[in-house]
Design an enzyme around this catalytic site. Sequence first.
Site, short mmCIF file in Angstrom:
data_model
loop_
_atom_site.label_atom_id
_atom_site.label_comp_id
_atom_site.label_asym_id
_atom_site.label_seq_id
_atom_site.Cartn_x
_atom_site.Cartn_y
_atom_site.Cartn_z
N HIS A 124 0.90 -1.11 0.00
CA HIS A 124 -0.21 0.15 0.13
C HIS A 124 0.89 1.38 -0.14
CE1 HIS A 124 -2.97 3.01 1.86
NE2 HIS A 124 -3.65 2.02 1.57
N ASP A 201 3.36 -4.65 7.87
CA ASP A 201 2.17 -3.53 7.63
C ASP A 201 0.83 -4.77 7.72
OD1 ASP A 201 -0.02 -2.30 7.16
OD2 ASP A 201 0.83 -1.63 5.01
N GLN A 204 -4.27 -5.01 6.87
CA GLN A 204 -5.26 -6.25 6.69
C GLN A 204 -5.05 -7.51 7.53
OE1 GLN A 204 -7.68 -5.52 4.50
NE2 GLN A 204 -6.84 -3.59 3.73
N LYS A 227 -10.18 -0.97 10.41
CA LYS A 227 -10.45 -1.92 9.79
C LYS A 227 -10.92 -3.08 10.59
CE LYS A 227 -6.99 -0.59 6.29
NZ LYS A 227 -7.86 0.09 5.28
N CYS A 365 -4.92 2.41 -3.62
CA CYS A 365 -3.82 2.87 -3.08
C CYS A 365 -2.35 2.05 -3.09
CB CYS A 365 -3.77 3.40 -1.77
SG CYS A 365 -5.17 4.67 -1.42
#
Lengths: 407, 144
Positions: A124, A201, A204, A227, A365
């Site tokens: 991302h 990261d 998700q 999220k 993104c």
Amino acid sequence: MNPFDIQKIRADFPILDREVYGNKLVYLDNAATAQKPQVVIDAIVDYYTWNNSNIHRGVHYLSQIATSAYEDARETIRAYINAKEKYEVIFTKGTTDAINLLAYSFGEKYIHAGDEIIVSALEHHSNLVPWQILCQRKQAKLKIVPVNDKGEFIFEEFEKLLSSKTKLVAVAHISNALGSINPIKKIIKKAHERNIPVMIDGAQGIVHSAVDVQELDCDFYAFSGHKLYAPMGVGVLYGKEQYLEEMPPYQMGGEMVDQVSYQHTTYNRLPFKFEAGTPNVEAVLGLNAAINYIKGIGIEQIYRHENELLKYATNKLKKIEGIRIIGEADQKAGVVSFLIGEIHPYDAGTIIDHFGIAIRTGHHCAQPIIDHFKIPGTIRASFAMYNNFDEIDLLINAVKQVKKMFE
Amino acid sequence: MEVESIRIIEDQIIEEFAHFEDWMDKYNYIIEMGKDVPKIDPDLKTDNNLISGCQSRVWLHAEYKDGIVLFSADSEAVITRGLASLLIRVMNKQTPEDILNSDFFFVKKLGLKEHLSPNRSNGLVSMIKQMKLYALAFQTKASR
């Protein structure tokens, strides 16, 4: 643990009852942000109704209540990701903020001219641009691990990029654009053979899998609350104590200081050194409520359900002539990205929207990975615990309508 | 042939759209209109003529001739091409002054509100802005 009861779960999310253009909302844009269960909404309302006060400051009753609740939330998160210490959990505004914090503070301490930072082609922009800018600032070099045509991280290429110059590896746990699950455990192990720290990261990843930072042995793990069914404006940077201790603070102000005079300031201890200013208390309490809610259902059960939705959607889409699935990694979670023949994703998205179905179109993104496939973008459906098979059928019908209109 | 005033063309379009009972008919009509767009010369499909702020690539070009503005455009997305065509139908061959004075009120009247939100994917607002910028540039040039 209770069996997975989709009806009961759906009833916990009030927004699912609303209509869009006269149709019942079908929310399949969960990779952008998830909807909130009533317990999260209640946590915010309760806080402002009964306990609003600034934390870590006052000796008065409300301040103590609010501070306890805030620090209890930190403990909830520590336990949820199995961090060794509570002070290794730093509250941020979100994943982007967490990565920017790291890019600044880690960069200041450990990155010098000629050093290298490795990211993957699946990142991302939030896990790409901060490193790009850091590299420019420090005359360091950004190295990119390529992906294959299935959208999978190529481990052999990663191994080739590792060198004595590598000072950090920063990769996504799960790709937001394609859903590919990266082999982060293997990546961390390999990097650690050379004593290179690894940042994951987890924007998700935290949503679609159980995360145990000690078992993974990652040095940093960043994620957002929103999220994960929690409010916007809160995120977490987990970091190993040894690094967090050595890194300089990112933002200066109240809370992060110990002693202040006009000549000199000493910094507060962890985690407060990295939490300048009044934090987003309501969102932190909302995140606490969200994690407790998830624990009540069980992340494994949620993941299994989402995986069934993903398989069902993928199979149904593939039966439609001209559908192209973008990203067919063997290990995938939460997301199906696709194109309908030659139809532009924007055209498809505009029509699908009118059926009351929220999906995302565009580059998500993550422009570099979309460019890799030489396409203008994709249509992305992403799943959460409350989605059901009927909703996927509605999406499939809308896709068929789009085909009729444009072909 | 004398070009009708912006307001008259706007009223015609509003009238045409009034017949549609559901949104799908409306979009089908927009898609149809895309076929009539004065197509931009392929050589002019340059980054310079790209409208920023659209999810699909859309190119808009304008020329100033005999006191009026001539627009041409194209887009990768069919709906965006239709929207461009709709705007051009109203603004083509008008004077810079008339374009600058127009409030593009038909856009609101057509219920294309979702294309007017300050969203990253939005194209219509950027196209209108670009048309006005062209008109302003031509007006400035002409008054020198």
